[in-house]
Design an enzyme around this catalytic site. Structure first.
Site, mmCIF file in Angstrom:
data_model
loop_
_atom_site.group_PDB
_atom_site.id
_atom_site.type_symbol
_atom_site.label_atom_id
_atom_site.label_comp_id
_atom_site.label_asym_id
_atom_site.label_seq_id
_atom_site.Cartn_x
_atom_site.Cartn_y
_atom_site.Cartn_z
ATOM 1 N N GLY A 188 0.493 -0.839 0.347
ATOM 2 C CA GLY A 188 -0.447 -0.462 0.475
ATOM 3 C C GLY A 188 0.824 1.238 -0.036
ATOM 4 O O GLY A 188 1.951 1.317 -0.195
ATOM 5 N N GLY A 218 3.444 3.507 -8.930
ATOM 6 C CA GLY A 218 3.341 4.812 -8.426
ATOM 7 C C GLY A 218 3.300 5.956 -8.982
ATOM 8 O O GLY A 218 2.354 6.732 -8.552
ATOM 9 N N ASP A 219 3.530 5.717 -10.428
ATOM 10 C CA ASP A 219 3.005 7.170 -11.122
ATOM 11 C C ASP A 219 1.553 7.474 -11.142
ATOM 12 O O ASP A 219 0.099 8.754 -10.456
ATOM 13 C CB ASP A 219 3.423 7.361 -12.517
ATOM 14 C CG ASP A 219 5.113 6.610 -12.601
ATOM 15 O OD1 ASP A 219 5.698 7.280 -11.707
ATOM 16 O OD2 ASP A 219 5.112 6.026 -13.280
#
Length: 314
Positions: free
Chosen positions: A225, A251-252
Site C-alpha cells: 500500500g 507509482g505514477d
C-alpha cells in the site's frame, strides 16, 4: 490544471514473453509502444479522469515527435522544448507471472540553453497551474539540482509543487521546500540514509523529512500500500490486487490519484492506493481511469505512532 515536468521522457516498448531466459532467443507474444516517463504517466492518468493536464517535455529526433503523437489521442496537452539530442527509448520485458524487467536508456544530455528553456517554459505554465509535478530521472550530465530549480520556479509563481524522483535529485529537491514528495520505500530509505523495516520506521523517516519544510510525504510501499504523513496526521492504506499484469507506472498512477482527490488527508490516500492497485492490474504502462478503480477495497487506518508496530514488516 496540473503541469508535469519530465526532464528525461521516453518511448516505452513493452514486450510480453512466455519466459525470460538469459542468453536465449525469444519470440515475443505481443508488444506495445507507449509514451513514457514518470511525469508523462501522471499526466496520462490525469487526462484519463478528464482533468486538465499539461506535459512539459524536452524532445528531440523522430523519437520525440513520436512521443508527442502518442500522447495526442490521450488528451494530454504537450509543451515541447526542442533539444539537439534524441528522446530515449526504454524496453520492458513482461512475464506471465507479473515479473517485470526494465532496460532504461540514459537519455540525451541537455545543454545550458535547453535547461534554461525548460525552466522558462515552466515559469510561464506554473503561473496558470494548480500543481506542478517534477518527475523522474535526469538525463546524462544534467545538474542534480534540476528538480530543486523546478521547485523554486514553481513556488515563485505561487504554485504548489510535488516531486517524484530518487537519489541525488530528490535529496537536492528536498531543500527547496516542495509541498509534496512521493518516494517509494527504497527512495525514502536512501533519502534518510538508513534501512526502513517496518511502518513505524517509515513514519519516523517521513516525519524527519517534513522537518525540513517539506509539506507532505506520500510513500508508496508496493503490494503493502502507501503511507501519508502530513501536518494533520499520518495514515496507512492498502488494497490487494486481483492479479498483477504490470507494475510499470503504478507509482505514477498513485500520485495522480492522490492529486485528483485533493492531495490532502486519508481520502486522497485512499484514491492513491486505488489508482496504484488498478495500475498493476493493467497491461504495459496503461494508466487507469476512474472506471478501473475499486475504492471499496482500500482499507485506510490512522497510524498510532505511540506504539511500535511489531509484525508490520516491509
Amino acid at each position: 490544471m496540473i503541469v508535469t515536468v519530465t526532464p528525461n521522457p521516453s518511448l516505452d516498448r513493452s514486450v510480453a514473453l512466455g519466459r525470460l531466459e538469459r542468453g536465449a532467443v525469444h519470440r515475443s507474444e505481443r508488444s506495445l509502444l507507449e509514451p513514457g516517463g514518470k511525469g508523462v504517466n501522471v499526466a496520462r492518468a490525469l487526462a484519463a479522469a478528464d482533468h486538465g493536464a499539461v506535459a512539459l517535455l524536452p524532445t528531440g529526433g523522430a523519437e520525440g515527435s513520436r512521443l508527442a503523437e502518442l500522447l495526442a489521442p490521450e488528451s494530454v496537452s504537450v509543451v515541447e522544448v526542442p533539444i539537439e539530442g534524441t528522446t530515449r527509448t526504454n524496453l520492458t520485458l513482461l512475464e506471465p507471472d507479473g515479473t517485470t524487467t526494465k532496460i532504461n536508456e540514459p537519455g540525451s544530455a541537455l545543454n545550458r540553453g535547453e535547461l534554461e528553456g525548460l525552466r522558462s517554459r515552466l515559469g510561464e505554465l506554473a503561473a496558470r497551474a494548480d500543481w506542478v509535478v517534477a518527475c523522474g530521472s535526469l538525463p546524462a550530465g544534467c545538474p542534480e539540482d534540476l528538480h530543486a530549480a523546478l521547485v523554486r520556479t514553481s513556488r515563485s509563481a505561487g504554485t504548489r509543487v510535488a516531486v517524484d524522483a530518487s537519489g541525488g535529485p530528490l535529496a537536492e529537491a528536498r531543500w527547496a521546500r516542495p509541498d509534496l514528495i512521493a518516494p517509494n520505500l527504497s527512495e525514502l530509505a536512501e533519502l534518510v540514509g538508513r534501512e526502513l523495516s517496518d511502518l513505524a520506521e517509515v513514519v519516523s523517516a517521513a516525519r524527519e523529512v517534513r522537518r525540513d519544510d517539506v509539506g507532505a510525504v506520500l510513500v508508496t510501499l508496493g503490494e503493502r500500500g502507501a503511507v501519508l504523513v502530513e501536518a494533520r496526521g499520518c495514515w496507512h492504506a492498502n488494497s490487494r490486487a486481483r492479479w498483477v499484469r504490470s507494475t510499470v507506472g503504478a507509482g505514477d498512477a498513485a500520485l495522480a490519484g492522490f492529486l485528483l482527490a485533493g492531495a490532502d488527508g486519508p481520502e486522497a490516500l485512499r484514491h492513491a492506493v486505488a489508482y496504484g492497485t488498478a495500475g498493476v492490474e493493467l497491461s504495459g504502462s496503461r494508466m487507469p481511469s476512474p472506471g478501473d478503480l475499486r475504492l471499496e477495497s482500500v482499507r485506510v487506518t490512522e497510524v498510532d505512532e505511540t506504539r511500535h508496530l511489531d509484525g508490520v514488516t516491509l
